[in-house]
Write an enzyme that holds these catalytic residues in place. Sequence first.
Site, mmCIF file in Angstrom:
data_model
loop_
_atom_site.group_PDB
_atom_site.id
_atom_site.type_symbol
_atom_site.label_atom_id
_atom_site.label_comp_id
_atom_site.label_asym_id
_atom_site.label_seq_id
_atom_site.Cartn_x
_atom_site.Cartn_y
_atom_site.Cartn_z
ATOM 1 N N ASP A 49 0.834 -1.201 0.000
ATOM 2 C CA ASP A 49 0.000 0.000 0.000
ATOM 3 C C ASP A 49 0.872 1.254 0.000
ATOM 4 O O ASP A 49 0.605 2.217 -0.739
ATOM 5 C CB ASP A 49 -0.915 -0.030 1.221
ATOM 6 N N GLU A 107 -2.112 -5.167 -3.711
ATOM 7 C CA GLU A 107 -1.115 -4.425 -2.930
ATOM 8 C C GLU A 107 -0.050 -5.365 -2.374
ATOM 9 O O GLU A 107 1.139 -5.016 -2.338
ATOM 10 C CB GLU A 107 -1.805 -3.679 -1.793
#
Length: 223
Positions: free
Chosen positions: A48, A119
């Site tokens: 992320d 992610e």
Amino acid sequence: MSGISQDTRDWLAQLGVIPQDDRLWLAALTHGSYEADRNYERLEFLGDRVLGLSIAEWLYAENNAPEGKLSQRLNALVSGATCARVARSIGLPDHIRLGKQAREDGARDSDNILGDVMEALLGAHFLDHGFEPTRDLVRRLWADVFAGDLGERKHPKSALQEWAAGNRRKPPEYELVARDGPDHAARFTVRVSVLNVGSAEATASNKQEAEKLAAEAFMEQFG
């Protein structure tokens, strides 16, 4: 934990990825229902941040817009919904390792899970190959959404807030009216209301997306 299947290895190769540490990639593709002790959650946390920096650098280099506009586009480009969209575009769902119940509950098509695994893959790539190759991978995989107008328009919730203020109405109120399904494939229904005007509802795989869709529905009906 078994090794990467040949099918998954071939798929990664098509993306231009050659795993060095198989354990990272297996973890990135593993849901907690398949293996509780080693799954994608920690790699998702890392990925992320890598994605955010990669997109922020890209926006800064390609766009002379002010900070507010850059932030608006950044938030749209790194959102869970966008990550899930990219995941589907590259065929990621077929390679996620899921437990039997999660598969039966439709976890393979969950925006939440697809976004998280996308992610996690970036986190694995960062640890395996470093930042610059991972940034280049992000630019390849996000090229289509980056080239579009995602994030150019005002967020529906902001648009609704401004509409209410401009029409001398009280601020919109959001209410979670239903939450259905198991945790890994939950569906959230949100109602947004403006006093003395009306309300609209929408359902999505997370509360934030449901609020956004409800705001869009409200503006279509009353705006």
